[in-house]
Design a protein around this motif. Structure first.
Motif, PDB file in Angstrom:
ATOM      1  N   ARG A   1      10.913 -16.459  30.689  1.00  0.00           N
ATOM      2  CA  ARG A   1      10.236 -17.794  30.693  1.00  0.00           C
ATOM      3  C   ARG A   1      11.018 -18.485  29.934  1.00  0.00           C
ATOM      4  NH1 ARG A   1       4.000 -17.896  29.536  1.00  0.00           N
ATOM      5  NH2 ARG A   1       5.242 -16.515  27.833  1.00  0.00           N
ATOM      6  N   CYS A   2      11.097 -17.560  29.073  1.00  0.00           N
ATOM      7  CA  CYS A   2      12.298 -18.523  27.401  1.00  0.00           C
ATOM      8  C   CYS A   2      13.498 -17.754  28.025  1.00  0.00           C
ATOM      9  CB  CYS A   2      11.869 -17.248  26.667  1.00  0.00           C
ATOM     10  SG  CYS A   2      10.367 -16.596  25.745  1.00  0.00           S
TER      11      CYS A   2
ATOM     12  N   THR B   1      10.126 -27.407  30.444  1.00  0.00           N
ATOM     13  CA  THR B   1      10.901 -26.450  29.461  1.00  0.00           C
ATOM     14  C   THR B   1       9.536 -26.226  29.216  1.00  0.00           C
ATOM     15  OG1 THR B   1      12.574 -27.599  28.066  1.00  0.00           O
ATOM     16  CG2 THR B   1      10.183 -26.256  27.024  1.00  0.00           C
TER      17      THR B   1
ATOM     18  N   LEU C   1       6.949 -22.655  30.319  1.00  0.00           N
ATOM     19  CA  LEU C   1       7.414 -21.781  28.420  1.00  0.00           C
ATOM     20  C   LEU C   1       5.403 -21.687  29.297  1.00  0.00           C
ATOM     21  CD1 LEU C   1       8.804 -23.583  25.675  1.00  0.00           C
ATOM     22  CD2 LEU C   1       8.986 -21.210  26.292  1.00  0.00           C
TER      23      LEU C   1
END
Length: 183
Positions: free
Chosen positions: A72-73, A124, A128
């Motif tokens: 995810r990051c 984003t 996240l």
């Protein structure tokens, strides 16, 4: 690395219309700012292990078709790299006294941070959250679209043109279309 570039008819029509109406010669500045923005995405994608398959130029902007990196990051970093590149260009252009380029790049970076998919801020948030919290993400997108529409209306009434209003309308339609496709 070979990237296939696809140019849609809508992009050509929009570019021609903007070129004809660009009495202040800011279009080349926005195109340069957009190229730097997209280069930020591509560089971060490449460095994180992802791959770009295709760059599609549409009437709504540039869309990267790619294999995203794992995690995810890392995916969020790829999304944020475009605005980061925009703000780096803003700082560099400002330091050189190229204020119009700095402004174009700052506007592009800030607009892309709005939490509306497919903008960088919306993507984003999606990465996240791991796809969770859809009502929060949709609410943020709806508020952003409404804010852009209101700001566009105010700008148009103040004599500043209709561009922000049109962009807000396009964003709202795109958001509602995305919701309809999910149902």
């Amino acid at each position: 690395m070979r990237v296939r570039v696809e140019v849609r008819d809508g992009f050509v029509v929009l570019l021609a219309a903007l070129w004809c109406m660009d009495g202040t010669n800011v279009l080349p500045l926005f195109l340069l700012a957009a190229a730097v923005h997209e280069a930020g995405h591509v560089l971060t994608l490449y460095l994180s292990g992802g791959r770009v398959h295709r760059l599609v130029l549409t009437c709504c902007g540039a869309v990267l078709r790619c294999a995203l990196p794992d995690g995810r990051c890392a995916r969020a970093a790829v999304c944020l790299a475009g605005p980061a590149a925009s703000f780096a260009l803003t700082a560099a252009a400002g330091a050189l006294g190229a204020w119009r380029l700095a402004g174009a790049s700052a506007l592009l970076g800030l607009f892309n941070l709005l939490p509306m998919p497919p903008l960088d801020g919306g993507m984003t948030l999606f990465h996240l959250c791991g796809g969770r919290f859809p009502s929060v993400r949709h609410g943020a997108a709806l508020l952003s679209a409404a804010g852009v529409l209101l700001a566009g209306t105010a700008l148009q009434q103040a004599g500043g043109g209709i561009w922000l209003l049109l962009i807000g309308g396009l964003a709202a339609v795109n958001f509602l279309k995305g919701l309809a496709n999910r149902v």
